[in-house]
Design an enzyme around this catalytic site. Structure first.
Site, mmCIF file in Angstrom:
data_model
loop_
_atom_site.group_PDB
_atom_site.id
_atom_site.type_symbol
_atom_site.label_atom_id
_atom_site.label_comp_id
_atom_site.label_asym_id
_atom_site.label_seq_id
_atom_site.Cartn_x
_atom_site.Cartn_y
_atom_site.Cartn_z
ATOM 1 N N SER A 206 -5.878 3.630 4.569
ATOM 2 C CA SER A 206 -5.309 3.109 3.525
ATOM 3 C C SER A 206 -6.561 2.191 2.730
ATOM 4 O O SER A 206 -6.533 0.860 1.973
ATOM 5 C CB SER A 206 -4.358 1.770 3.808
ATOM 6 O OG SER A 206 -3.650 1.399 2.549
ATOM 7 N N SER B 279 0.645 -1.272 -0.014
ATOM 8 C CA SER B 279 -0.130 0.071 0.042
ATOM 9 C C SER B 279 0.638 1.237 0.103
ATOM 10 O O SER B 279 0.188 2.459 -0.031
ATOM 11 C CB SER B 279 -0.959 0.001 1.104
ATOM 12 O OG SER B 279 -1.981 -0.743 0.886
ATOM 13 N N LYS C 267 -0.210 3.935 -2.613
ATOM 14 C CA LYS C 267 -1.021 4.750 -2.497
ATOM 15 C C LYS C 267 -0.477 6.122 -2.263
ATOM 16 O O LYS C 267 -1.128 7.140 -2.500
ATOM 17 C CB LYS C 267 -2.095 4.605 -1.384
ATOM 18 C CG LYS C 267 -2.666 3.430 -1.665
ATOM 19 C CD LYS C 267 -3.909 3.001 -0.528
ATOM 20 C CE LYS C 267 -4.571 1.846 -0.743
ATOM 21 N NZ LYS C 267 -4.063 0.657 -0.293
#
Length: 357
Positions: free
Chosen positions: A183, A123, A126
């Site tokens: 997230s 993640s 992102k």
């Protein structure tokens, strides 16, 4: 021609006498046999000792050569003394497979361990999703309505979400916070589709931006960080990305915010309460560390089974207001416990801000 069974000339009859059986042959006296065995054993031991001695010498030479190579090798292969002092952080002191620490202002590398080795970023992806959205979107108050395609495949891949539902509306600004703090894969997908029309088109923008930032070891396949064998990056590249993002005031504010409340949704009339995945870990560190010379301001966490624990953070020197960035990839642990990579980061920040004055 008849066979000639005559003995060849020059051979004597005694040459054809039967050899005595082994039991009939003359044996050496017992004392002589013992001496021969003793000499044989001594020679055998000498050979074994010689082989061991040669092996020891070759091993020592190999160690010296490896040490010399390390001393002359790239940053990733050596310990890096901080501020030219006699204190140093050794790569073995950092548990994560890959790690890097850089000066946030200059970009100077302060420590590196396998920093250019390609790993799965999970993640941390992102960070690029938000970075590109801010490059493309100028109206942060624009509303986006969640559609079914924004949720496609998220539950099957067990990706974290911010809590939006089909039909909910959110501003671009809300989606930025929802992408980073919890997230939220739903928010990341909504940002991509609202900005570029489709996730694949947005991913193309991400890869173009990665190249412009010099992230040569990075290639994105999605906006969420869901595992894909071709979705890769490096600790050094992620540090470049975070450093570039921090130059944008909105980006810096988002990644350094620990708690945020969105506008109203169908299931949350008072808005969704978003908590940064780092918040409770930073609170714990503040309690257990006595007067640390640094303050971790924020960043981004990431985890998949294939990627391991991932963490990108920015911290401030409490005395001089200098800033540094640390990225750790492929830490050992699980999504419920980011302490191993946070500990690696704290070790590096402590060394940097204690010894660089």
């Amino acid at each position: 021609m008849p066979y000639d069974n005559r003995r060849p000339s020059g051979h004597r009859p005694e040459d054809y006498r039967r050899r005595p059986a082994s039991s009939e042959r003359r044996r050496a006296p017992a004392g002589t046999r013992k001496r021969r065995k003793r000499r044989y054993r001594l020679r055998l031991r000498a050979k074994v000792l010689l082989v061991l001695l040669l092996a020891f010498i070759l091993f020592g030479m190999g160690r010296c050569a490896a040490s010399a190579i390390r001393d002359k090798g790239p940053v990733e292969d050596t310990s890096l003394a901080v501020a030219d002092t006699d204190q140093a952080i050794q790569p073995k002191d950092i548990a994560g497979h890959s790690a890097i620490a850089i000066d946030a202002k200059s970009g100077k590398v302060l420590f590196a361990k396998a920093a250019d080795e390609q790993k799965y970023p999970a993640s941390l992806t992102k960070l690029m999703t938000v970075y590109v959205a801010l490059q493309e979107e100028k109206d942060l108050d624009r509303e986006v309505e969640f559609t079914a395609d924004m949720f496609e495949g998220l539950a099957e891949k067990d990706l974290a979400t911010a809590g939006y539902q089909v039909g909910d509306k959110a501003t671009i600004e809300d989606l930025l916070y929802a992408t980073i703090l919890p997230s939220g894969a739903d928010a990341a997908r909504a940002l991509a589709i609202a900005t570029a029309g489709s996730e694949s088109a947005f991913v193309d923008l991400m890869n173009t931006e990665a190249q412009s930032l010099g992230m040569r070891g990075t290639y994105f396949k999605n906006v969420t960080g869901a595992h894909n064998p071709k979705h890769i990056s490096t600790a050094a590249d992620m540090a470049k990305l975070l450093r570039a993002g921090l130059k944008n005031d909105t980006f810096a504010q988002v990644v350094q915010t620990m708690h945020y409340t969105t506008g109203a949704t169908s299931t949350a009339p008072d808005g969704l309460t978003l908590n940064h995945s780092l918040a409770r870990y930073l609170d714990h560190f503040d309690r257990v560390m006595t007067d640390p010379p640094f303050e971790i301001l924020g960043g981004k966490t990431g985890y998949t089974h294939e990627a391991g624990l991932c963490l990108a953070t920015v911290a401030r020197d409490r005395d001089n207001n200098d800033h540094a960035i640390v990225v750790v990839l492929d830490g050992k642990g699980n999504a419920g416990n980011y302490y191993p990579v946070l500990k690696d980061s704290a070790i590096l920040y402590d060394a940097i801000f204690t010894k660089i004055k």
